[in-house]
Scaffold this motif. Structure first.
Motif, PDB file in Angstrom:
ATOM      1  N   LYS A  22       0.768  -1.354  -0.065  1.00  0.00           N
ATOM      2  CA  LYS A  22      -0.025  -0.213  -0.074  1.00  0.00           C
ATOM      3  C   LYS A  22       0.979   1.180  -0.006  1.00  0.00           C
ATOM      4  N   ASN A  23       2.157   1.089  -0.296  1.00  0.00           N
ATOM      5  CA  ASN A  23       2.907   2.274  -0.205  1.00  0.00           C
ATOM      6  C   ASN A  23       2.940   3.077   0.951  1.00  0.00           C
ATOM      7  N   SER A  24       2.703   2.619   2.285  1.00  0.00           N
ATOM      8  CA  SER A  24       2.487   3.305   3.421  1.00  0.00           C
ATOM      9  C   SER A  24       2.668   2.361   4.804  1.00  0.00           C
ATOM     10  N   ARG A  25       3.442   2.606   5.600  1.00  0.00           N
ATOM     11  CA  ARG A  25       3.560   1.741   6.858  1.00  0.00           C
ATOM     12  C   ARG A  25       2.277   1.892   7.462  1.00  0.00           C
ATOM     13  N   ASN A  26       1.637   2.848   7.672  1.00  0.00           N
ATOM     14  CA  ASN A  26       0.268   3.151   8.612  1.00  0.00           C
ATOM     15  C   ASN A  26      -0.491   2.170   7.956  1.00  0.00           C
ATOM     16  N   ALA A  27      -0.622   1.983   6.682  1.00  0.00           N
ATOM     17  CA  ALA A  27      -1.811   1.044   5.981  1.00  0.00           C
ATOM     18  C   ALA A  27      -1.454  -0.328   6.672  1.00  0.00           C
ATOM     19  N   GLY A  28      -0.171  -0.743   6.804  1.00  0.00           N
ATOM     20  CA  GLY A  28       0.257  -1.967   7.351  1.00  0.00           C
ATOM     21  C   GLY A  28      -0.313  -2.073   8.880  1.00  0.00           C
ATOM     22  N   HIS A  29      -0.210  -1.033   9.241  1.00  0.00           N
ATOM     23  CA  HIS A  29      -0.685  -1.165  11.124  1.00  0.00           C
ATOM     24  C   HIS A  29      -2.034  -1.215  10.747  1.00  0.00           C
ATOM     25  N   LYS A  30      -3.025  -0.678  10.173  1.00  0.00           N
ATOM     26  CA  LYS A  30      -4.190  -0.883   9.950  1.00  0.00           C
ATOM     27  C   LYS A  30      -4.664  -2.357   9.735  1.00  0.00           C
ATOM     28  N   PHE A  70      -0.178   7.589  14.751  1.00  0.00           N
ATOM     29  CA  PHE A  70      -1.402   6.854  14.000  1.00  0.00           C
ATOM     30  C   PHE A  70      -1.535   5.656  14.940  1.00  0.00           C
ATOM     31  N   LEU A  71      -0.510   4.825  15.367  1.00  0.00           N
ATOM     32  CA  LEU A  71      -0.861   3.657  16.169  1.00  0.00           C
ATOM     33  C   LEU A  71      -1.649   3.650  17.320  1.00  0.00           C
ATOM     34  N   PHE A  72      -1.507   4.897  18.166  1.00  0.00           N
ATOM     35  CA  PHE A  72      -2.353   5.269  19.313  1.00  0.00           C
ATOM     36  C   PHE A  72      -3.759   5.499  18.678  1.00  0.00           C
ATOM     37  N   SER A  73      -3.857   6.191  17.738  1.00  0.00           N
ATOM     38  CA  SER A  73      -5.236   6.512  17.288  1.00  0.00           C
ATOM     39  C   SER A  73      -5.955   5.446  16.881  1.00  0.00           C
ATOM     40  N   LEU A  74      -5.182   4.510  16.248  1.00  0.00           N
ATOM     41  CA  LEU A  74      -5.651   3.092  15.825  1.00  0.00           C
ATOM     42  C   LEU A  74      -6.337   2.376  17.240  1.00  0.00           C
ATOM     43  N   GLU A  76      -7.053   3.490  20.026  1.00  0.00           N
ATOM     44  CA  GLU A  76      -8.044   4.244  20.705  1.00  0.00           C
ATOM     45  C   GLU A  76      -9.278   4.016  19.991  1.00  0.00           C
ATOM     46  N   ASN A  77      -9.162   3.984  18.810  1.00  0.00           N
ATOM     47  CA  ASN A  77     -10.664   3.764  18.211  1.00  0.00           C
ATOM     48  C   ASN A  77     -10.914   2.281  18.295  1.00  0.00           C
ATOM     49  N   PHE A  78     -10.001   1.412  18.151  1.00  0.00           N
ATOM     50  CA  PHE A  78     -10.498   0.091  18.389  1.00  0.00           C
ATOM     51  C   PHE A  78     -11.130  -0.331  19.820  1.00  0.00           C
ATOM     52  N   LEU A  79     -10.379   0.275  20.645  1.00  0.00           N
ATOM     53  CA  LEU A  79     -10.959   0.018  22.119  1.00  0.00           C
ATOM     54  C   LEU A  79     -12.307   0.799  22.312  1.00  0.00           C
ATOM     55  N   SER A  80     -12.278   1.959  21.818  1.00  0.00           N
ATOM     56  CA  SER A  80     -13.793   2.742  22.030  1.00  0.00           C
ATOM     57  C   SER A  80     -14.883   1.826  21.340  1.00  0.00           C
ATOM     58  N   ASN A  81     -14.420   1.485  20.040  1.00  0.00           N
ATOM     59  CA  ASN A  81     -15.526   0.931  19.340  1.00  0.00           C
ATOM     60  C   ASN A  81     -15.782  -0.467  19.659  1.00  0.00           C
ATOM     61  N   ARG A  82     -14.841  -1.229  20.245  1.00  0.00           N
ATOM     62  CA  ARG A  82     -15.086  -2.733  20.542  1.00  0.00           C
ATOM     63  C   ARG A  82     -15.308  -2.996  21.867  1.00  0.00           C
ATOM     64  N   LEU A  83     -14.953  -2.182  23.008  1.00  0.00           N
ATOM     65  CA  LEU A  83     -15.125  -2.409  24.281  1.00  0.00           C
ATOM     66  C   LEU A  83     -16.327  -3.266  24.739  1.00  0.00           C
ATOM     67  N   ASN A  84     -17.338  -2.723  24.299  1.00  0.00           N
ATOM     68  CA  ASN A  84     -18.455  -3.317  24.527  1.00  0.00           C
ATOM     69  C   ASN A  84     -18.742  -4.932  24.300  1.00  0.00           C
ATOM     70  N   GLU A  85     -18.246  -4.974  22.735  1.00  0.00           N
ATOM     71  CA  GLU A  85     -18.475  -6.436  22.219  1.00  0.00           C
ATOM     72  C   GLU A  85     -17.238  -7.491  23.095  1.00  0.00           C
ATOM     73  N   LEU A  86     -16.192  -6.769  23.255  1.00  0.00           N
ATOM     74  CA  LEU A  86     -15.216  -7.722  23.936  1.00  0.00           C
ATOM     75  C   LEU A  86     -15.712  -7.993  25.141  1.00  0.00           C
ATOM     76  N   HIS A  87     -16.381  -7.065  25.900  1.00  0.00           N
ATOM     77  CA  HIS A  87     -16.939  -7.489  27.478  1.00  0.00           C
ATOM     78  C   HIS A  87     -18.034  -8.479  27.046  1.00  0.00           C
ATOM     79  N   ASN A  88     -18.903  -8.257  26.122  1.00  0.00           N
ATOM     80  CA  ASN A  88     -19.934  -9.189  25.992  1.00  0.00           C
ATOM     81  C   ASN A  88     -19.397 -10.592  25.578  1.00  0.00           C
ATOM     82  N   GLN A  89     -18.362 -10.546  25.139  1.00  0.00           N
ATOM     83  CA  GLN A  89     -17.975 -11.880  24.714  1.00  0.00           C
ATOM     84  C   GLN A  89     -17.136 -12.614  25.932  1.00  0.00           C
ATOM     85  N   ASN A  90     -17.274 -11.812  27.209  1.00  0.00           N
ATOM     86  CA  ASN A  90     -16.327 -12.353  28.264  1.00  0.00           C
ATOM     87  C   ASN A  90     -15.038 -12.543  28.286  1.00  0.00           C
ATOM     88  N   ILE A  91     -14.458 -11.432  27.446  1.00  0.00           N
ATOM     89  CA  ILE A  91     -13.129 -11.039  27.460  1.00  0.00           C
ATOM     90  C   ILE A  91     -12.503 -10.273  28.271  1.00  0.00           C
TER      91      ILE A  91
END
Ligand code: IPE
Ligand code: IPE
Ligand code: MG
Length: 224
Positions: A22-30, A70-74, A76-91
């Motif tokens: 993708k010609n971008s390191r950050n795309a790799g992190h994503k 970029f890494l920390f924004s990824l 932050e977004n992941f946790l704020s979007n997925r926290l409930n789902e992770l919690h509901n999965q008993n993780i």
């Protein structure tokens, strides 16, 4: 067949994958984050109780500010979007490493730990601003302060991984054979797999193959 209770992963190779495709390191992190989701699912499927993911080392602060942000924004977004789902999965989410980030991220990390504290299907230890050497030094300092004896039990109890069994299996993707300051004490007897594939390319079948091979290894622990 060896029991498999704890898998630790050095998720390496995002930058190279991103540059290549993708010609971008950050795309790799994503893209690497997608692999994280797949591997969490597969870990649950395999009834593994602990998964430790090396996401950011104490040495990674040496990277360009833009990549770090970029890494920390990824994250932050992941946790704020997925926290409930992770919690509901008993993780359960646990952070290892020093939580010295922005106030907002520190708050989100604390919330993630607190909310999921009682969950017991899978514990994900997220290694963030983690370095094994500084963890060991802090442990020795605590032992000294509390006037405890220096022995294996007390050292383990003063690490950030206290109450977490040592990894049975350590996987590093990205075709590099080193530990990069990850869990130096804890992997003393882990089975180590160095994988050629870059983290975004790593998939459930690769994971399955490693688990299968791990299960067939004769683990001696010094015995014969
Ligand atoms: C690992 O991938 C992820 C982090 C360190 C956050 P890299 O970013 O180290 O990827 P390469 O090794 O440069 O390809
Ligand atoms: C190790 O990868 C750290 C993480 C995967 C978070 P690095 O890419 O930072 O390791 P080195 O610097 O190549 O050893
Ligand atoms: Mg790397």
């Amino acid at each position: 067949m060896n029991p498999l209770n704890h898998v630790a992963i050095i998720m390496d190779g995002n930058g190279r994958w991103g540059l290549k495709y993708k010609n971008s390191r950050n795309a790799g992190h994503k893209a690497g984050l997608k692999t994280v989701e797949k591997i969490i699912k597969a870990t649950i499927k395999n009834k593994i109780k602990f998964l430790t993911l090396y996401a950011f080392s104490t040495e990674n602060w040496r990277r360009p500010q833009k990549e770090i942000a970029f890494l920390f924004s990824l994250l932050e977004n992941f946790l704020s979007n997925r926290l409930n789902e992770l919690h509901n999965q008993n993780i359960r989410i646990k952070i290892i490493g020093k939580k010295s980030f922005s106030q907002r991220l520190n708050k989100l990390l604390n919330l993630s730990e607190k909310k999921t504290l009682k969950n017991d299907r899978l514990q994900i230890n997220l290694a963030l601003n983690y370095g094994s050497k500084s963890e060991l030094i802090d442990a020795f300092k605590k032992i000294k302060k509390n006037k405890e004896n220096i022995n294996e039990r007390n050292l383990s109890r003063n690490l950030q991984t206290k109450n977490i069994p040592d990894p049975d299996l350590l996987i590093r993707t990205g075709n590099t054979k080193r530990l990069s300051n990850f869990l130096l004490w804890q992997v003393a007897y882990s089975e180590i797999f160095f994988e050629k594939k870059l983290w975004p390319a790593f998939n459930e079948n690769d994971y399955k193959r490693i688990i299968k091979e791990y299960k067939s290894i004769k683990r001696n622990f010094g015995k014969i």
